[in-house]
Structures are given as structure tokens and as C-alpha cells.
Design a protein around this motif. Structure first.
Motif, PDB file in Angstrom:
ATOM      1  N   THR A 181      15.873  46.962 -11.509  1.00 22.18           N
ATOM      2  CA  THR A 181      14.574  47.726 -10.188  1.00 22.18           C
ATOM      3  C   THR A 181      13.613  47.627 -11.604  1.00 22.18           C
ATOM      4  OG1 THR A 181      14.674  49.698 -12.077  1.00 22.18           O
ATOM      5  CG2 THR A 181      16.290  49.939 -10.366  1.00 22.18           C
ATOM      6  N   PRO A 182      12.373  47.131 -10.450  1.00 23.51           N
ATOM      7  CA  PRO A 182      11.168  47.429 -11.259  1.00 23.51           C
ATOM      8  C   PRO A 182      10.594  47.882 -12.368  1.00 23.51           C
ATOM      9  CG  PRO A 182      10.525  47.861  -9.339  1.00 23.51           C
ATOM     10  CD  PRO A 182      11.869  48.306  -8.998  1.00 23.51           C
ATOM     11  N   GLU A 183      11.383  49.547 -12.751  1.00 25.39           N
ATOM     12  CA  GLU A 183      11.377  50.323 -14.350  1.00 25.39           C
ATOM     13  C   GLU A 183      11.818  49.412 -15.226  1.00 25.39           C
ATOM     14  OE1 GLU A 183      12.040  51.656 -10.824  1.00 25.39           O
ATOM     15  OE2 GLU A 183      10.039  51.984 -10.384  1.00 25.39           O
ATOM     16  N   LYS A 184      13.352  49.074 -15.120  1.00 24.04           N
ATOM     17  CA  LYS A 184      13.608  48.542 -15.868  1.00 24.04           C
ATOM     18  C   LYS A 184      15.103  47.806 -15.755  1.00 24.04           C
ATOM     19  CE  LYS A 184      16.240  52.761 -16.213  1.00 24.04           C
ATOM     20  NZ  LYS A 184      16.732  54.011 -17.260  1.00 24.04           N
ATOM     21  N   ALA A 205      25.378  51.112  -1.035  1.00 20.88           N
ATOM     22  CA  ALA A 205      26.468  51.084  -2.678  1.00 20.88           C
ATOM     23  C   ALA A 205      26.769  50.104  -3.027  1.00 20.88           C
ATOM     24  CB  ALA A 205      27.102  52.002  -2.729  1.00 20.88           C
ATOM     25  N   ILE A 206      26.775  49.212  -4.275  1.00 23.32           N
ATOM     26  CA  ILE A 206      27.517  47.986  -4.691  1.00 23.32           C
ATOM     27  C   ILE A 206      28.543  48.667  -5.216  1.00 23.32           C
ATOM     28  CG2 ILE A 206      27.054  46.598  -6.512  1.00 23.32           C
ATOM     29  CD1 ILE A 206      23.744  46.257  -6.508  1.00 23.32           C
ATOM     30  N   GLU A 207      29.401  48.020  -5.062  1.00 23.08           N
ATOM     31  CA  GLU A 207      31.369  47.882  -6.133  1.00 23.08           C
ATOM     32  C   GLU A 207      31.073  47.425  -7.192  1.00 23.08           C
ATOM     33  OE1 GLU A 207      34.022  47.660  -2.664  1.00 23.08           O
ATOM     34  OE2 GLU A 207      32.355  49.502  -1.730  1.00 23.08           O
ATOM     35  N   VAL A 208      31.248  47.565  -8.363  1.00 19.08           N
ATOM     36  CA  VAL A 208      31.336  47.148  -9.678  1.00 19.08           C
ATOM     37  C   VAL A 208      32.577  46.985  -9.415  1.00 19.08           C
ATOM     38  CG1 VAL A 208      30.905  46.336 -11.605  1.00 19.08           C
ATOM     39  CG2 VAL A 208      29.186  47.243 -10.081  1.00 19.08           C
ATOM     40  N   TYR A 209      33.360  46.184  -9.393  1.00 19.91           N
ATOM     41  CA  TYR A 209      35.231  45.933 -10.180  1.00 19.91           C
ATOM     42  C   TYR A 209      35.082  44.941 -11.308  1.00 19.91           C
ATOM     43  CZ  TYR A 209      36.617  46.519  -4.953  1.00 19.91           C
ATOM     44  OH  TYR A 209      36.320  46.908  -4.014  1.00 19.91           O
ATOM     45  N   ALA A 210      35.439  46.257 -12.489  1.00 23.10           N
ATOM     46  CA  ALA A 210      35.585  45.148 -13.556  1.00 23.10           C
ATOM     47  C   ALA A 210      36.452  44.128 -13.793  1.00 23.10           C
ATOM     48  CB  ALA A 210      35.771  46.383 -14.495  1.00 23.10           C
ATOM     49  N   THR A 211      37.571  44.360 -13.519  1.00 21.95           N
ATOM     50  CA  THR A 211      38.883  43.374 -13.651  1.00 21.95           C
ATOM     51  C   THR A 211      39.547  43.508 -12.224  1.00 21.95           C
ATOM     52  OG1 THR A 211      40.667  44.904 -14.052  1.00 21.95           O
ATOM     53  CG2 THR A 211      39.698  43.784 -15.788  1.00 21.95           C
ATOM     54  N   GLN A 212      40.244  42.691 -11.608  1.00 19.93           N
ATOM     55  CA  GLN A 212      40.838  42.506 -10.364  1.00 19.93           C
ATOM     56  C   GLN A 212      42.335  43.443 -10.520  1.00 19.93           C
ATOM     57  OE1 GLN A 212      43.245  39.350 -10.162  1.00 19.93           O
ATOM     58  NE2 GLN A 212      43.923  38.640  -8.569  1.00 19.93           N
ATOM     59  N   PHE A 254      16.836  42.577  -3.426  1.00 22.97           N
ATOM     60  CA  PHE A 254      17.351  41.159  -2.689  1.00 22.97           C
ATOM     61  C   PHE A 254      18.620  40.855  -3.955  1.00 22.97           C
ATOM     62  CE2 PHE A 254      12.622  41.344  -2.180  1.00 22.97           C
ATOM     63  CZ  PHE A 254      13.070  40.381  -1.078  1.00 22.97           C
ATOM     64  N   ALA A 255      19.872  40.075  -3.469  1.00 25.24           N
ATOM     65  CA  ALA A 255      20.492  40.338  -4.110  1.00 25.24           C
ATOM     66  C   ALA A 255      20.707  38.600  -4.561  1.00 25.24           C
ATOM     67  CB  ALA A 255      21.962  40.159  -3.912  1.00 25.24           C
ATOM     68  N   GLU A 256      20.729  37.879  -4.991  1.00 19.72           N
ATOM     69  CA  GLU A 256      20.471  35.709  -5.698  1.00 19.72           C
ATOM     70  C   GLU A 256      21.705  35.714  -6.191  1.00 19.72           C
ATOM     71  OE1 GLU A 256      18.463  32.409  -7.623  1.00 19.72           O
ATOM     72  OE2 GLU A 256      17.262  34.463  -8.055  1.00 19.72           O
ATOM     73  N   VAL A 257      22.860  35.088  -5.429  1.00 17.14           N
ATOM     74  CA  VAL A 257      23.915  34.475  -6.763  1.00 17.14           C
ATOM     75  C   VAL A 257      23.563  32.884  -6.783  1.00 17.14           C
ATOM     76  CG1 VAL A 257      26.287  33.437  -6.100  1.00 17.14           C
ATOM     77  CG2 VAL A 257      25.616  35.532  -5.277  1.00 17.14           C
ATOM     78  N   THR A 266      22.707  38.583  -9.225  1.00 19.69           N
ATOM     79  CA  THR A 266      21.295  38.730  -9.469  1.00 19.69           C
ATOM     80  C   THR A 266      20.973  40.252  -8.555  1.00 19.69           C
ATOM     81  OG1 THR A 266      20.579  37.423 -11.657  1.00 19.69           O
ATOM     82  CG2 THR A 266      19.153  39.273 -10.712  1.00 19.69           C
ATOM     83  N   VAL A 267      20.686  41.350  -9.377  1.00 20.83           N
ATOM     84  CA  VAL A 267      20.280  42.370  -7.374  1.00 20.83           C
ATOM     85  C   VAL A 267      19.205  42.960  -8.221  1.00 20.83           C
ATOM     86  CG1 VAL A 267      20.748  44.439  -6.364  1.00 20.83           C
ATOM     87  CG2 VAL A 267      23.128  42.608  -7.062  1.00 20.83           C
ATOM     88  N   LEU A 268      17.474  43.092  -6.802  1.00 19.37           N
ATOM     89  CA  LEU A 268      16.783  43.403  -7.134  1.00 19.37           C
ATOM     90  C   LEU A 268      16.914  44.380  -6.761  1.00 19.37           C
ATOM     91  CD1 LEU A 268      14.551  39.936  -7.590  1.00 19.37           C
ATOM     92  CD2 LEU A 268      15.775  40.983  -9.647  1.00 19.37           C
TER      93      LEU A 268
END
Length: 83
Positions: free
Chosen positions: A8-11, A47-54, A67-70, A76-78
Motif C-alpha cells: 500500500t502507499p503506507e507500507k 478480496a485477494i485469495e492467497v493459497y499457501a499450498t496446493q 494495480f497488479a503486475e506479474v 506484486t499488488v499495489l
């Protein structure tokens, strides 16, 4: 594993190796795995969904705008706001 950063802009909120991330793009949700083709997209509030493992139960992180950049380094999601 995919290198994922949420900023985020803060951290820097997250910087970790994960299996997959599903991003709420403005043109629809899209999943990112290791080796994904380079892409840049705006993101919508959601919501971003984060899968730690399959097969893992995803962790949801609420984001607002940004924005999201691959690229070769990973995803990286800004986000304007995250929490």
C-alpha cells in the motif's frame, strides 16, 4: 512457488512465497501461479485469495483499488488500501 508482494502507499503488507493468488481484476478475477505470463491489470475493490499450498484453504485479504503486475519476479499488488 510464486513470490507475492502486497504493498500500500503506507507500507509493505506481505512478501512471501505462495502456491497461487487470485486477484480481483477490473475485467474479472484471475489466478496467478509460478511461471505466469507477464501482465498488468487494474484491480477492483474485493478480496485477494492467497493459497499457501496446493489444495489449501485460501486466506482472503480485502483490497481497494490499485494495480497488479506479474513479471519474472512474481506478482506484486499495489493496492490503495488493504486489510
Amino acid at each position: 512457488m510464486l513470490h507475492f508482494e502486497l504493498v500500500t502507499p503506507e507500507k509493505l503488507i506481505r512478501s512471501e512465497e505462495v502456491y497461487m493468488v487470485v486477484v480481483p481484476g477490473t475485467e474479472g478475477d484471475f489466478g496467478v501461479l509460478e511461471g505466469h505470463a507477464p501482465v498488468m491489470s487494474t484491480i477492483r475493490d474485493g478480496a485477494i485469495e492467497v493459497y499457501a499450498t496446493q489444495g489449501a484453504v485460501p486466506e482472503h485479504i480485502i483490497v481497494s483499488g490499485g494495480f497488479a503486475e506479474v513479471n519474472a519476479s512474481g506478482l506484486t499488488v499495489l493496492a490503495e488500501q488493504a486489510g
